[in-house]
Design a protein around this motif. Structure first.
Motif, short mmCIF file in Angstrom:
data_model
loop_
_atom_site.label_atom_id
_atom_site.label_comp_id
_atom_site.label_asym_id
_atom_site.label_seq_id
_atom_site.Cartn_x
_atom_site.Cartn_y
_atom_site.Cartn_z
N TYR A 168 0.84 -1.21 0.00
CA TYR A 168 0.00 0.00 0.00
C TYR A 168 0.88 1.27 0.00
O TYR A 168 0.56 2.25 -0.66
CB TYR A 168 -0.93 0.00 1.22
CG TYR A 168 -2.09 -0.95 1.11
CD1 TYR A 168 -3.26 -0.58 0.44
CD2 TYR A 168 -2.03 -2.22 1.65
CE1 TYR A 168 -4.33 -1.45 0.32
CE2 TYR A 168 -3.09 -3.11 1.54
CZ TYR A 168 -4.24 -2.72 0.87
OH TYR A 168 -5.30 -3.59 0.76
N GLN A 169 1.98 1.19 0.75
CA GLN A 169 2.90 2.32 0.81
C GLN A 169 3.52 2.58 -0.56
O GLN A 169 3.66 3.73 -0.99
CB GLN A 169 4.01 1.99 1.83
CG GLN A 169 4.87 3.17 2.25
CD GLN A 169 4.11 4.14 3.13
OE1 GLN A 169 3.12 3.77 3.76
NE2 GLN A 169 4.55 5.39 3.14
N VAL A 198 -9.48 -4.83 -0.96
CA VAL A 198 -10.02 -4.37 0.32
C VAL A 198 -9.36 -3.05 0.71
O VAL A 198 -8.23 -2.77 0.28
CB VAL A 198 -9.78 -5.42 1.45
CG1 VAL A 198 -10.49 -6.71 1.14
CG2 VAL A 198 -8.29 -5.67 1.66
N PRO A 199 -10.02 -2.21 1.49
CA PRO A 199 -9.40 -0.95 1.93
C PRO A 199 -8.15 -1.22 2.76
O PRO A 199 -8.03 -2.29 3.39
CB PRO A 199 -10.49 -0.29 2.78
CG PRO A 199 -11.76 -0.99 2.43
CD PRO A 199 -11.39 -2.38 2.02
N ARG A 200 -7.27 -0.26 2.80
CA ARG A 200 -6.04 -0.43 3.57
C ARG A 200 -6.33 -0.39 5.07
O ARG A 200 -6.83 0.59 5.59
CB ARG A 200 -5.03 0.68 3.23
CG ARG A 200 -3.75 0.57 4.04
CD ARG A 200 -2.72 1.60 3.67
NE ARG A 200 -1.55 1.46 4.50
CZ ARG A 200 -0.46 2.22 4.42
NH1 ARG A 200 -0.41 3.19 3.50
NH2 ARG A 200 0.56 2.02 5.21
N ASP A 248 -2.29 -4.29 9.54
CA ASP A 248 -2.29 -5.53 10.32
C ASP A 248 -3.69 -6.09 10.56
O ASP A 248 -3.87 -7.32 10.65
CB ASP A 248 -1.61 -5.31 11.68
CG ASP A 248 -0.11 -5.10 11.53
OD1 ASP A 248 0.37 -5.12 10.38
OD2 ASP A 248 0.57 -4.91 12.55
N LEU A 249 -4.70 -5.23 10.66
CA LEU A 249 -6.06 -5.71 10.92
C LEU A 249 -6.54 -6.65 9.82
O LEU A 249 -7.22 -7.65 10.08
CB LEU A 249 -7.03 -4.52 11.04
CG LEU A 249 -6.91 -3.66 12.31
CD1 LEU A 249 -7.83 -2.46 12.21
CD2 LEU A 249 -7.24 -4.50 13.54
N THR A 250 -6.17 -6.33 8.58
CA THR A 250 -6.56 -7.19 7.44
C THR A 250 -5.95 -8.58 7.59
O THR A 250 -6.63 -9.60 7.47
CB THR A 250 -6.09 -6.56 6.11
OG1 THR A 250 -6.69 -5.28 5.97
CG2 THR A 250 -6.49 -7.44 4.93
N LYS A 276 -4.55 4.96 4.52
CA LYS A 276 -5.36 4.07 5.37
C LYS A 276 -6.84 4.32 5.15
O LYS A 276 -7.28 5.46 5.04
CB LYS A 276 -4.99 4.27 6.84
CG LYS A 276 -3.66 3.61 7.22
CD LYS A 276 -3.48 3.54 8.72
CE LYS A 276 -2.20 2.79 9.06
NZ LYS A 276 -2.00 2.69 10.50
N GLY A 277 -7.59 3.22 5.06
CA GLY A 277 -9.03 3.30 4.83
C GLY A 277 -9.41 3.50 3.38
O GLY A 277 -10.59 3.48 3.04
N GLU A 278 -8.40 3.67 2.51
CA GLU A 278 -8.67 3.97 1.10
C GLU A 278 -8.60 2.70 0.25
O GLU A 278 -7.83 1.78 0.53
CB GLU A 278 -7.63 4.98 0.59
CG GLU A 278 -7.89 5.49 -0.82
CD GLU A 278 -6.83 6.51 -1.25
OE1 GLU A 278 -7.19 7.41 -2.02
OE2 GLU A 278 -5.67 6.40 -0.81
N ILE A 279 -9.43 2.63 -0.78
CA ILE A 279 -9.34 1.56 -1.79
C ILE A 279 -9.54 2.21 -3.15
O ILE A 279 -10.44 3.02 -3.35
CB ILE A 279 -10.38 0.43 -1.55
CG1 ILE A 279 -10.20 -0.67 -2.59
CG2 ILE A 279 -11.81 0.95 -1.52
CD1 ILE A 279 -10.99 -1.93 -2.29
#
Length: 629
Positions: free
Chosen positions: A360-361, A502-504, A507-509, A367-370
């Motif tokens: 993602y980086q 999936v949204p960023r 670690d939760l993913t 974060k939260g973006e897709i």
């Protein structure tokens, strides 16, 4: 209604089914849920393709690999059967047009990935179709205990809700009893009929050889064996090296791997199929769609990573029923490398999290973006940037893809483009001043039109063939012409595209999938251990070991594998007295020199020499030769 046998004859030119294809086809036509376990070469595709042509409507085929779907669609189209798949990156409008074509164009097959099936839009479009039944290929992917577990396969059962009156057929080439039960349970099959074809191949001799000089062993094999062959290796580079070695020794061979262009692959494949080059040296990229019954030998030059992989690849030999050989080479160095590669390829959860976060980086996704688009992706460049190993990064990307976190797509079908920047007159003047490039430029002008008006797609391999040079030389020439401002060259340098599903959440993913990922990694390790145990077991018939692995009980040895043949020789041959007689005549001989005096197998001589040493009847002198005590 047209009969299944008529369809078989008309489209495949077969007059009869193989056992148990006809029973499977009949069960599907009777609208029963079916599980079919047919080892490689058992003709799984026929089991759903024939009834789909008998029935009205379209058969939905769930398949895990884009390349596999494309291969089957192309094979069906060659038989004038209407089949299609949803291309990667298709827009919603393109998908609507595709489904309209299926609905009104009498299409018989729609191939779709389990990930695509998760789209509510795709689900709605499927409900609009007249579906005959659903076929799930590589169904072992649904089980955590299967060879290639893909959680997205667990969502296939949504089709039971969308089209409840439609029956399912699940097909696999590699599954034990636990996996078969998992398939039935997770697909929610209604009292499925299970058809299992034995993994026993009476005509296939499994042979495991401890070999130090593998190239010499290949020479010995192909001096005796004149039938078409496949040699499997794990390195793209080695396919070319071994092929060159064999050609230098006058054994005609081609090579094949995933990095070749579509045209290069086709030429290699065609040369092998027509037996212009009867030996194919390949990575495991070579396998899909192979239907060549007279392959006489499959050689595993390098160790495969599981018994399932080994059986699938070895099973490409002897499909015509004639005696054939599945040969595997091994030595201590191989096993050491195998264990190191396994360690390199199996990541920890922490490593999965780190690669996932940096992906993602890398594409600057917050974060939260897709973002619903495909990005060009170069694995080696990414791995170098973040100091990851390429092998482990590749393994992690596959884990992320299999768990529906990202989508990976190869872009081998994309083409480079060129456009000339000068007038034709200036081009001619340039070639006069630079005679080295004249023929190359002329070949471009003869091959493609519109080069002065617009960007034109070009095939570097085709230009290489026309100019009798390599693809690398073509690329170097085009890059040089670009430096000289003669043309603009846009090279396709990436072979992969990536899309985030999936949204960023970092670690939760991964935490949501950690149990499944850990189970997958443990399974990989267990399967590797099982394979090493198989090649190390020189006491039990190879065929018996394989059948036992797949929960089949065998009451007799095959009689033709290396273990069985070794037992026969040990029982029937006793040449100790002959060896002693030879040493009595000429004391101090090497095993090769003893072999020249005796009409016996070299392996038998070595066995008996060890026995005589243990019995203290002979000794080894300072010249490392055998002599009487």
């Amino acid at each position: 209604m047209i009969s299944a046998k008529t369809i078989l004859q008309e489209y495949w030119n077969f007059s009869t089914f193989r056992e148990p294809q006809e029973e499977i086809v009949n069960a599907v036509l009777q609208q029963k849920d079916v599980i079919a376990l047919l080892p490689t070469g058992g003709g799984k595709s026929i089991c759903f393709q024939v009834p789909a042509l008998v029935n009205d409507g379209v058969c939905i085929v769930i398949s895990p690999l884009i390349a596999l779907m494309q291969d089957q669609v192309e094979n069906l189209q060659k038989r004038n059967i209407k089949a299609t798949t949803i291309k990667s990156g298709s827009s919603q409008d393109e998908i609507i047009i595709l489904f309209d074509n299926i609905k009104f164009g009498n299409f018989k097959f729609l191939y779709i990935s389990p990930e695509r099936l998760q789209s509510t839009f795709i689900q709605q479009k499927i409900q609009e179709l007249n579906v005959s039944f659903v076929a799930i290929d590589e169904a072992h992917c649904i089980s955590e205990w299967g060879q290639d577990f893909r959680p997205s396969y667990r969502n296939i059962k949504i089709l039971k809700e969308l089209i409840p009156d439609v029956n399912f057929i699940a097909l696999t080439a590699t599954a034990n009893t636990i996996v078969l039960n998992d398939i039935a349970e997770n697909l929610e099959l209604d009292n499925p009929q299970i058809f299992r074809k034995s993994f026993e191949r009476e005509n296939l001799a499994y042979q495991v050889f401890t070999v130090e000089d593998k190239l010499l062993k290949l020479e010995q094999i192909f001096t005796k064996t004149k039938k078409p062959a496949i040699i499997y290796v794990t390195s793209r580079k080695r396919t070319e090296e071994i092929s060159n070695f064999l050609n230098a020794k006058n054994y005609k061979s081609s090579f094949y791997h995933g990095g070749l262009s579509a045209k290069e692959k086709q030429i290699s494949f065609d040369n092998w199929m027509t037996e212009k080059t009867p030996i194919m040296v390949s990575t495991n990229a070579f396998g899909m769609g192979i239907d060549k019954p007279n392959v006489g030998i499959v050689v595993h030059f390098d160790l495969p990573f599981s018994i399932e992989n080994y059986i699938q690849e070895a099973g490409r030999a002897g499909r015509n029923g004639n005696k054939s050989f599945a040969v595997l080479f091994k030595n201590e160095n191989d096993i050491s490398i195998y264990k190191k590669q396994l360690k390199k390829a199996l990541p920890s959860i922490a490593e999965v999290k780190e690669v996932h976060r940096q992906l993602y980086q890398y594409f600057r996704i917050a974060k939260g973006e897709i973002i619903d688009k495909f990005y060009s992706f170069n694995l080696l460049e990414f791995a170098r940037m973040y100091n990851f190993t390429a092998v482990k990064t590749d393994a992690i990307l596959k884990i992320l893809s299999n768990n529906g976190i990202i989508e990976l797509t190869n872009t081998y079908n994309q083409k480079s483009t060129i456009i000339f920047n000068s007038s034709s007159k200036n081009i001619i003047l340039h070639t006069i001043r630079n005679i080295y490039i004249k023929d190359f430029v002329n070949s471009i002008l003869r091959t493609y039109s519109g080069l002065f008006e617009q960007e034109v797609k070009v095939d570097e391999f085709l230009l290489a063939k026309k100019n009798n040079i390599t693809s690398r030389q073509v690329i170097a020439n085009l890059e040089q012409l670009e430096k000289e401002n003669i043309l603009t060259y846009k090279s396709v340098k990436t072979d992969t595209e990536i899309r985030f599903l999936v949204p960023r959440e970092d670690d939760l993913t991964i935490n949501r999938f950690s149990r499944v990922i850990n189970q997958f990694l443990k399974q990989k390790e267990k399967k590797s251990e099982d394979f090493l145990a198989y090649i190390d077991n020189n006491n039990t018939c190879r065929n018996t070991q394989i059948l036992d692995y797949f929960d089949e009980k065998s009451t007799k040895d095959c009689g033709i594998c290396d273990v069985c043949l070794s037992k026969k020789r040990t029982k029937k041959v006793d040449i100790s007295s002959e060896i002693l007689a030879v040493l009595n005549q000429k004391n101090g001989l090497t095993s090769q020199e003893i072999n020249q005096h005796l009409k016996a197998n070299e392996k038998d001589i070595l066995i008996h020499l060890r026995q005589l040493l243990s019995e203290d009847k002979i000794q080894i002198n300072h010249q490392n030769k055998y002599q009487l005590k």
